[in-house]
Design an enzyme around this catalytic site. Sequence first.
Site, PDB file in Angstrom:
ATOM      1  N   CYS A   4      13.034  23.451  13.460  1.00  0.00           N
ATOM      2  CA  CYS A   4      12.469  22.937  12.224  1.00  0.00           C
ATOM      3  C   CYS A   4      12.387  24.059  11.209  1.00  0.00           C
ATOM      4  CB  CYS A   4      11.076  22.399  12.513  1.00  0.00           C
ATOM      5  SG  CYS A   4      10.238  21.864  11.053  1.00  0.00           S
ATOM      6  N   ASP A  45       0.950  19.252   3.854  1.00  0.00           N
ATOM      7  CA  ASP A  45       2.056  18.637   3.121  1.00  0.00           C
ATOM      8  C   ASP A  45       1.831  18.634   1.608  1.00  0.00           C
ATOM      9  OD1 ASP A  45       3.364  18.174   5.491  1.00  0.00           O
ATOM     10  OD2 ASP A  45       2.566  16.156   5.735  1.00  0.00           O
ATOM     11  N   ARG A  55      14.702  12.615   2.073  1.00  0.00           N
ATOM     12  CA  ARG A  55      14.181  12.256   3.396  1.00  0.00           C
ATOM     13  C   ARG A  55      12.861  11.502   3.288  1.00  0.00           C
ATOM     14  NH1 ARG A  55      13.650  16.867   7.710  1.00  0.00           N
ATOM     15  NH2 ARG A  55      12.492  15.113   8.539  1.00  0.00           N
ATOM     16  N   LYS A  58       5.713   7.448   4.602  1.00  0.00           N
ATOM     17  CA  LYS A  58       6.764   7.821   5.566  1.00  0.00           C
ATOM     18  C   LYS A  58       6.156   8.101   6.925  1.00  0.00           C
ATOM     19  CE  LYS A  58       8.152  12.339   5.720  1.00  0.00           C
ATOM     20  NZ  LYS A  58       8.062  12.971   7.049  1.00  0.00           N
ATOM     21  N   ASN A  59       5.082   8.891   6.917  1.00  0.00           N
ATOM     22  CA  ASN A  59       4.533   9.345   8.201  1.00  0.00           C
ATOM     23  C   ASN A  59       3.765   8.254   8.946  1.00  0.00           C
ATOM     24  OD1 ASN A  59       5.745  11.746   7.793  1.00  0.00           O
ATOM     25  ND2 ASN A  59       3.911  12.863   7.157  1.00  0.00           N
ATOM     26  N   ARG A  77      12.617  15.650  13.242  1.00  0.00           N
ATOM     27  CA  ARG A  77      11.669  15.885  14.333  1.00  0.00           C
ATOM     28  C   ARG A  77      11.041  14.579  14.827  1.00  0.00           C
ATOM     29  NH1 ARG A  77       9.864  20.192  17.220  1.00  0.00           N
ATOM     30  NH2 ARG A  77       7.794  19.281  17.043  1.00  0.00           N
ATOM     31  N   ARG A 121       7.751  24.774  16.139  1.00  0.00           N
ATOM     32  CA  ARG A 121       7.032  23.506  16.329  1.00  0.00           C
ATOM     33  C   ARG A 121       7.221  23.056  17.766  1.00  0.00           C
ATOM     34  NH1 ARG A 121       8.287  19.626  11.286  1.00  0.00           N
ATOM     35  NH2 ARG A 121       6.512  18.380  11.928  1.00  0.00           N
ATOM     36  N   PRO A 122       6.407  23.593  18.654  1.00  0.00           N
ATOM     37  CA  PRO A 122       6.543  23.234  20.059  1.00  0.00           C
ATOM     38  C   PRO A 122       6.178  21.761  20.291  1.00  0.00           C
ATOM     39  CG  PRO A 122       4.572  24.539  19.688  1.00  0.00           C
ATOM     40  CD  PRO A 122       5.277  24.475  18.382  1.00  0.00           C
TER      41      PRO A 122
HETATM   42  N1  EPU Z   1      -0.888  23.166  14.536  1.00  0.00           N
HETATM   43  C1  EPU Z   1      -1.790  24.171  14.608  1.00  0.00           C
HETATM   44  N2  EPU Z   1      -3.099  23.857  14.797  1.00  0.00           N
HETATM   45  C2  EPU Z   1      -3.514  22.576  14.897  1.00  0.00           C
HETATM   46  C3  EPU Z   1      -2.594  21.545  14.801  1.00  0.00           C
HETATM   47  C4  EPU Z   1      -1.275  21.867  14.615  1.00  0.00           C
HETATM   48  O1  EPU Z   1      -1.418  25.320  14.507  1.00  0.00           O
HETATM   49  O2  EPU Z   1      -4.720  22.347  15.090  1.00  0.00           O
HETATM   50  C5  EPU Z   1       0.504  23.502  14.351  1.00  0.00           C
HETATM   51  C6  EPU Z   1       1.362  23.006  15.477  1.00  0.00           C
HETATM   52  O3  EPU Z   1       1.608  24.023  16.427  1.00  0.00           O
HETATM   53  C7  EPU Z   1       2.637  22.579  14.788  1.00  0.00           C
HETATM   54  C8  EPU Z   1       2.232  22.332  13.369  1.00  0.00           C
HETATM   55  O4  EPU Z   1       0.931  22.822  13.204  1.00  0.00           O
HETATM   56  O5  EPU Z   1       3.577  23.596  14.830  1.00  0.00           O
HETATM   57  C9  EPU Z   1       2.303  20.888  12.988  1.00  0.00           C
HETATM   58  O6  EPU Z   1       1.373  20.117  13.713  1.00  0.00           O
HETATM   59  P1  EPU Z   1       1.630  18.641  14.218  1.00  0.00           P
HETATM   60  O7  EPU Z   1       2.034  18.629  15.643  1.00  0.00           O
HETATM   61  O8  EPU Z   1       0.461  17.835  13.805  1.00  0.00           O
HETATM   62  O9  EPU Z   1       2.918  18.217  13.341  1.00  0.00           O
HETATM   63  P2  EPU Z   1       3.863  17.024  13.582  1.00  0.00           P
HETATM   64  O10 EPU Z   1       3.173  15.930  14.268  1.00  0.00           O
HETATM   65  O11 EPU Z   1       5.145  17.507  14.163  1.00  0.00           O
HETATM   66  C10 EPU Z   1       3.295  15.725  11.359  1.00  0.00           C
HETATM   67  C11 EPU Z   1       4.005  15.257  10.131  1.00  0.00           C
HETATM   68  C12 EPU Z   1       4.379  16.460   9.273  1.00  0.00           C
HETATM   69  C13 EPU Z   1       3.091  17.198   8.903  1.00  0.00           C
HETATM   70  C14 EPU Z   1       2.327  17.586  10.183  1.00  0.00           C
HETATM   71  C15 EPU Z   1       0.969  18.204   9.900  1.00  0.00           C
HETATM   72  C16 EPU Z   1       5.066  13.214  10.804  1.00  0.00           C
HETATM   73  C17 EPU Z   1       6.326  12.495  11.133  1.00  0.00           C
HETATM   74  N3  EPU Z   1       5.184  14.515  10.521  1.00  0.00           N
HETATM   75  O12 EPU Z   1       4.186  16.557  12.084  1.00  0.00           O
HETATM   76  O13 EPU Z   1       4.957  15.938   8.096  1.00  0.00           O
HETATM   77  O14 EPU Z   1       3.387  18.363   8.170  1.00  0.00           O
HETATM   78  O15 EPU Z   1       2.114  16.420  10.984  1.00  0.00           O
HETATM   79  O16 EPU Z   1       0.164  17.317   9.200  1.00  0.00           O
HETATM   80  O17 EPU Z   1       3.998  12.634  10.784  1.00  0.00           O
HETATM   81  C18 EPU Z   1       6.199  16.010   6.105  1.00  0.00           C
HETATM   82  O18 EPU Z   1       5.926  14.814   5.943  1.00  0.00           O
HETATM   83  O19 EPU Z   1       6.717  16.727   5.211  1.00  0.00           O
HETATM   84  C19 EPU Z   1       5.904  16.634   7.396  1.00  0.00           C
HETATM   85  C20 EPU Z   1       6.481  17.755   7.794  1.00  0.00           C
END
Ligand code: EPU
Length: 423
Positions: A120, A309, A402, A26-27, A96, A125-126
């Site tokens: 979220c 995850d 999802r 998915k991701n 998201r 999740r900024p």
């Molecule tokens: N964060 C930290 N420290 C870091 C990196 C991230 O605290 O070094 C925090 C961020 O502030 C944020 C959260 O961790 O609130 C998530 O980080 P990221 O921005 O990487 O998340 P994302 O890109 O929004 C993707 C996946 C998520 C997965 C996260 C983390 C997709 C579409 N989504 O989200 O997938 O949990 O990375 O690996 O790729 C899922 O598939 O269930 C899912 C939620």
Amino acid sequence: MPNTTQKFLVQGGKTLNGTVTVSGSKNAALPILCAALLTGETCEITNVPDINDIHNLLKLFSHLNVKTDFQDGTVHIDASGLQMGDVPKELACLMRASILMAGPLIGRLGEVKMPFPGGCVLGKRPIHAHTHALKELGAEVIDQTKLLHIKRDKPRNARIIMPEVSVTGTENALMLAAVTPGKTEIRLAAAEPHVQDLCHFLNKMGAKIEGIGTHFLTIEGVSELHGTKHAITGDYLEAGTFAIAGLVTRGDIKIQGIQTSQLDSFWEKLEEANASYELKSDEIHIKPNGKLNAIQNLRTSVYPSFATDLQAPFAVLLTQAEGESNIFETLFDGRLQYLYELEKMGAKVEVHNPHQATITGPTKLMGVPISSLDLRAGAAMVLAALCAEGTTEISNINYIDRGYENLEGKLTTLGASIERIES
Ligand code: EPU
């Protein structure tokens, strides 16, 4: 809109046996489909999982005058007529991942204007990692309250230092850099297998990305990308979920369709837990297990560390392990709530704060009505139900739909008793 009336009824205690093939990730599929917006030529993407997030993304595309066709795991995308249409708020807020359209839209049209992707259930999740990278590449944020409005009049290369190792933030930066002629660097880039798959796809489209799989990427951008064909990588998170399903039911299953090296930290934790399994490069064999041991510290972090995850699915294994296991969820501050659902089933759980908890096992889990709180927590509820005594009723399975393709069908083939019902 998500169907919130369906539930799973799981009759626990069945030992799983057989072979299962995981679906496409998915991701990886979400950003790759968005990257196809970067060209006016047709792209063909195969091994796309048939899950609600993909259907919703394709619905979003239809509001941008993008033609898509999704059949038998293959998506054809024709974004030759791409334009900034009116994206309905309820659709953009459903996931998201709609933020992943920002980089491609700015790249092709010089502008993105769509409803803000919204909050979220996993916690704060900024999107500052996204806006930081896009600004470095010459974009200007006009609004990011109810609307996300970003414009770029003067493209420029940059040496981007990501403010955190964000997966989708890195992906947006990659997609915009790919159509920004000249050399861009992304430091502190995310390196997850899905980020790597996006890099391979962009390279097939004509970008030149180096450092794939590391936290330091260089992109030689071009003025135009072209159409291509690509098969989405197998879902290592789904594979990890099935591995735990096999272990908690003392089953004997083979899991195919992934590169097992993508789960190194997961194997390391299974070693510590004394789990029985054998690895080939593209197959996992889970074997009937003896006593499972507690884990000293299950600490989630960015790839290649233990994936957030898989934290909730792994916690189910820990309820069956002997001794005290500690969980430290470092990324999200709302991703331990599911432990209260496990507690209802009889798990011995102590939540210390939004990031840390202790599970003491082994405990016999009992089938009771429980709720799926997010996608991965929902998968964890199914795993708990598989090893529980009696029948477990799981509500809010729309979260599971999802991101897991035909989870109940695959588990049924392995011998589980799981039924989807209308409540
Ligand atoms: N964060 C930290 N420290 C870091 C990196 C991230 O605290 O070094 C925090 C961020 O502030 C944020 C959260 O961790 O609130 C998530 O980080 P990221 O921005 O990487 O998340 P994302 O890109 O929004 C993707 C996946 C998520 C997965 C996260 C983390 C997709 C579409 N989504 O989200 O997938 O949990 O990375 O690996 O790729 C899922 O598939 O269930 C899912 C939620």
